[in-house]
Design an enzyme around this catalytic site. Structure first.
Site, PDB file in Angstrom:
ATOM      1  N   MET A   1      14.315  -5.992 -81.154  1.00 59.07           N
ATOM      2  CA  MET A   1      15.446  -7.606 -79.628  1.00 59.07           C
ATOM      3  C   MET A   1      14.918  -8.769 -80.256  1.00 59.07           C
ATOM      4  O   MET A   1      14.740  -8.813 -79.111  1.00 59.07           O
ATOM      5  CB  MET A   1      15.822  -6.106 -78.868  1.00 59.07           C
ATOM      6  CG  MET A   1      16.197  -5.610 -78.232  1.00 59.07           C
ATOM      7  SD  MET A   1      17.413  -4.621 -77.068  1.00 59.07           S
ATOM      8  CE  MET A   1      16.027  -4.684 -76.446  1.00 59.07           C
ATOM      9  N   THR A   2      14.825  -9.078 -81.186  1.00 62.70           N
ATOM     10  CA  THR A   2      14.266 -10.182 -81.788  1.00 62.70           C
ATOM     11  C   THR A   2      15.660 -11.464 -81.113  1.00 62.70           C
ATOM     12  O   THR A   2      15.587 -12.303 -82.806  1.00 62.70           O
ATOM     13  CB  THR A   2      13.290 -10.345 -82.384  1.00 62.70           C
ATOM     14  OG1 THR A   2      14.805  -9.642 -84.061  1.00 62.70           O
ATOM     15  CG2 THR A   2      11.811  -9.452 -82.801  1.00 62.70           C
ATOM     16  N   TYR A   3      15.159 -11.946 -79.714  1.00 65.64           N
ATOM     17  CA  TYR A   3      16.551 -12.660 -79.761  1.00 65.64           C
ATOM     18  C   TYR A   3      16.268 -12.891 -78.125  1.00 65.64           C
ATOM     19  O   TYR A   3      15.503 -12.662 -77.975  1.00 65.64           O
ATOM     20  CB  TYR A   3      17.707 -12.316 -80.546  1.00 65.64           C
ATOM     21  CG  TYR A   3      18.094 -11.054 -79.967  1.00 65.64           C
ATOM     22  CD1 TYR A   3      18.987 -10.526 -78.814  1.00 65.64           C
ATOM     23  CD2 TYR A   3      18.907 -10.543 -81.354  1.00 65.64           C
ATOM     24  CE1 TYR A   3      19.409  -9.536 -78.913  1.00 65.64           C
ATOM     25  CE2 TYR A   3      18.970  -8.736 -81.401  1.00 65.64           C
ATOM     26  CZ  TYR A   3      19.066  -8.243 -79.953  1.00 65.64           C
ATOM     27  OH  TYR A   3      19.558  -6.762 -79.711  1.00 65.64           O
ATOM     28  N   GLU A   4      17.217 -14.295 -77.716  1.00 68.03           N
ATOM     29  CA  GLU A   4      17.258 -14.479 -76.304  1.00 68.03           C
ATOM     30  C   GLU A   4      15.811 -15.384 -75.843  1.00 68.03           C
ATOM     31  O   GLU A   4      15.609 -15.202 -74.435  1.00 68.03           O
ATOM     32  CB  GLU A   4      17.780 -13.098 -75.396  1.00 68.03           C
ATOM     33  CG  GLU A   4      18.652 -12.659 -75.532  1.00 68.03           C
ATOM     34  CD  GLU A   4      19.822 -13.288 -74.700  1.00 68.03           C
ATOM     35  OE1 GLU A   4      20.074 -12.937 -73.619  1.00 68.03           O
ATOM     36  OE2 GLU A   4      20.522 -14.367 -75.560  1.00 68.03           O
TER      37      GLU A   4
ATOM     38  N   GLU B   1      17.188  -0.918 -70.731  1.00 67.46           N
ATOM     39  CA  GLU B   1      16.191  -2.107 -70.675  1.00 67.46           C
ATOM     40  C   GLU B   1      15.754  -2.646 -69.178  1.00 67.46           C
ATOM     41  O   GLU B   1      16.398  -1.775 -68.254  1.00 67.46           O
ATOM     42  CB  GLU B   1      16.839  -4.016 -71.086  1.00 67.46           C
ATOM     43  CG  GLU B   1      17.498  -3.481 -72.425  1.00 67.46           C
ATOM     44  CD  GLU B   1      18.084  -5.051 -72.827  1.00 67.46           C
ATOM     45  OE1 GLU B   1      17.829  -5.927 -72.497  1.00 67.46           O
ATOM     46  OE2 GLU B   1      19.098  -4.684 -73.381  1.00 67.46           O
ATOM     47  N   TYR B   2      14.606  -3.721 -68.912  1.00 67.71           N
ATOM     48  CA  TYR B   2      13.931  -3.216 -67.745  1.00 67.71           C
ATOM     49  C   TYR B   2      13.640  -2.027 -67.476  1.00 67.71           C
ATOM     50  O   TYR B   2      13.771  -1.674 -65.966  1.00 67.71           O
ATOM     51  CB  TYR B   2      15.023  -4.049 -66.992  1.00 67.71           C
ATOM     52  CG  TYR B   2      15.558  -5.246 -67.314  1.00 67.71           C
ATOM     53  CD1 TYR B   2      14.944  -6.343 -67.045  1.00 67.71           C
ATOM     54  CD2 TYR B   2      16.994  -5.863 -67.788  1.00 67.71           C
ATOM     55  CE1 TYR B   2      15.401  -8.116 -67.301  1.00 67.71           C
ATOM     56  CE2 TYR B   2      17.471  -6.320 -68.062  1.00 67.71           C
ATOM     57  CZ  TYR B   2      16.461  -7.959 -67.693  1.00 67.71           C
ATOM     58  OH  TYR B   2      16.656  -9.285 -68.524  1.00 67.71           O
TER      59      TYR B   2
ATOM     60  N   VAL C   1      29.803   7.593 -68.625  1.00 68.45           N
ATOM     61  CA  VAL C   1      31.337   6.348 -68.313  1.00 68.45           C
ATOM     62  C   VAL C   1      31.455   5.436 -69.622  1.00 68.45           C
ATOM     63  O   VAL C   1      30.676   4.572 -69.999  1.00 68.45           O
ATOM     64  CB  VAL C   1      30.715   5.543 -67.609  1.00 68.45           C
ATOM     65  CG1 VAL C   1      31.376   4.852 -66.936  1.00 68.45           C
ATOM     66  CG2 VAL C   1      30.005   5.651 -66.146  1.00 68.45           C
TER      67      VAL C   1
ATOM     68  N   TRP D   1      23.498  -8.372 -82.898  1.00 57.78           N
ATOM     69  CA  TRP D   1      24.068  -8.558 -81.328  1.00 57.78           C
ATOM     70  C   TRP D   1      24.698  -9.905 -81.110  1.00 57.78           C
ATOM     71  O   TRP D   1      24.183 -11.263 -81.597  1.00 57.78           O
ATOM     72  CB  TRP D   1      22.991  -8.546 -80.256  1.00 57.78           C
ATOM     73  CG  TRP D   1      23.360  -9.162 -79.380  1.00 57.78           C
ATOM     74  CD1 TRP D   1      23.887  -9.897 -78.512  1.00 57.78           C
ATOM     75  CD2 TRP D   1      24.550  -7.682 -78.429  1.00 57.78           C
ATOM     76  NE1 TRP D   1      24.703  -9.642 -77.434  1.00 57.78           N
ATOM     77  CE2 TRP D   1      24.747  -8.005 -77.421  1.00 57.78           C
ATOM     78  CE3 TRP D   1      25.111  -6.350 -78.591  1.00 57.78           C
ATOM     79  CZ2 TRP D   1      25.270  -7.410 -76.167  1.00 57.78           C
ATOM     80  CZ3 TRP D   1      25.233  -5.819 -77.885  1.00 57.78           C
ATOM     81  CH2 TRP D   1      25.620  -6.190 -76.223  1.00 57.78           C
TER      82      TRP D   1
END
Length: 381
Positions: A232-235, A169-170, A97, A357
């Site tokens: 992904m060292t944020y959030e 993710e997840y 997609v 990101w």
């Protein structure tokens, strides 16, 4: 290079004079526009001489949607190794997609700048959110994987992508091994055609970390499967969470401490945020929703509301509070100090990459600090 913290009574003229730089250089580097207002506590990049010749080579990339401002992209590309185009989804049948906006133009500009465009693959459902049912369906079905590989290969060749990023993710705990096997199989196929494969990893601090974000992500298996990984060292601070730094350096360090026990250093890129959040207070879980702000927007909010910017020495992140329409707010964002702390950590551990990101908002001071400490690798280096 130096970092100056704005004091009460400072102006761009007084700072430029005290730091022996021109007003033009100070305002350009820090994107300060007329009427040249400053916030007390604001961190400013002060340029020095030319970057040292012994800068460490670094694999630098950033995620961007196809609706990124063209001028922003053009200003960012000189600092990048790769441009990660976000994103291509998948169907239950293994079809791709494409992004909602055309991405050919940004691929053209990346290639013209000597930057490799990378296709980012995500399992987004119809609601635009990560869908672990799509992941389960894919990783347990060889026929669907084969169809996906065919579609990926054709699209990457036609669009002139130079690599693949798998951003799932997840992932369910039961899919942990099958997902790693899928990444390994994909990497083997893509490498035959000269494509590098990166996999994005949730920020784990231990192998047995519980939670839907972590249990399906096996650092050792995925580190073996892919050519490179992005931590992904944020959030930590996020839209629906309590006010805190987006990427507190003390927590980032814990992720790196664990990652290097499972993944070779030469494969690891550190994730870096290019945004902040503005929370209304008091915070109430399940009710409060933070607004995303760019780093420059955060500074303007402080200026407009007379707020003094503070700096958390443990998180190595700037923050401030302000009142508006009778509601108190708390803002956490990134500045040259917080970015330098992350770059220092990259040097300390000997990591080989940095992934942003995202790069939708241009923050020049970040790139200037980065370029003083590292030299972005180019394709083929």
């Amino acid at each position: 290079m130096n970092i100056y913290i704005v004091q009460p009574g400072d102006s761009v003229d007084s700072i430029a004079a005290s730091q022996n730089v021109s007003v033009e250089a100070l305002t350009y580097d820090n994107q300060i526009y007329p009427p040249y207002r400053l916030a007390v506590g604001q961190a400013l990049y002060i340029r020095g001489g030319s970057p040292p010749e012994d800068r460490i080579p670094l694999y630098v990339f950033g995620y961007a949607y196809p609706f990124i401002d063209p001028d922003n992209l053009d200003e960012t590309l000189p600092f990048l190794t790769d441009l990660y185009v976000f994103s291509y989804g998948i169907t239950l049948e293994g079809d791709l997609v494409p992004p909602q906006s055309p991405d050919d133009w940004m691929i053209d500009r990346a290639l013209e700048a000597g930057v490799r465009p990378v296709l980012t693959l995500t399992p987004f459902g119809p609601d635009g959110r990560f869908n672990n049912s799509l992941v389960t369906n894919l990783v347990h079905n060889p026929q669907i994987q084969q169809r996906l590989m065919w579609n990926l290969g054709r699209t990457m060749q036609e669009k002139r992508f130079g690599g693949l990023d798998i951003d799932f993710e997840y992932i369910l705990a039961d899919d942990r091994q099958a997902y790693a096997d899928f990444v390994k199989r994909t990497t083997q196929i893509m490498n035959q055609f000269g494509y590098q494969v990166t996999v994005a990893l949730a920020p784990k601090t231990s192998a047995g970390q519980v939670g839907l974000l972590y249990e399906g992500v096996d650092y050792r298996l995925l580190g073996e499967a892919a050519n490179r990984v992005l931590l992904m060292t944020y959030e930590w601070g996020y839209t629906y969470g309590p006010p805190m730094a987006v990427a507190p350096i003390n927590m980032v360090r814990k992720v790196v401490d664990y990652a290097i026990t499972e993944i070779p250093l030469y494969k690891i890129s550190l994730g870096i945020p290019n945004y902040g959040y503005d929370w209304p207070l008091p915070y109430e879980r399940g009710v409060t929703r933070a607004e995303t702000v760019s780093n420059l927007e955060a500074i303007q909010i402080a200026i407009e509301n007379g707020a003094e910017i503070q700096f958390d020495e443990e998180a190595m992140s700037p923050f401030f509070r302000y009142w508006k329409f009778g509601i108190q707010h708390e803002v956490w964002f990134e500045d040259v100090r917080s970015y330098k702390a992350k770059f220092d950590l990259i040097k300390e551990y000997g990591l080989t990459g940095a992934g942003y990101w995202q790069i939708m908002q241009f923050f020049r001071a970040n790139w200037l600090v980065l370029s003083q400490m590292f030299e972005a690798r180019k394709v083929g280096d």
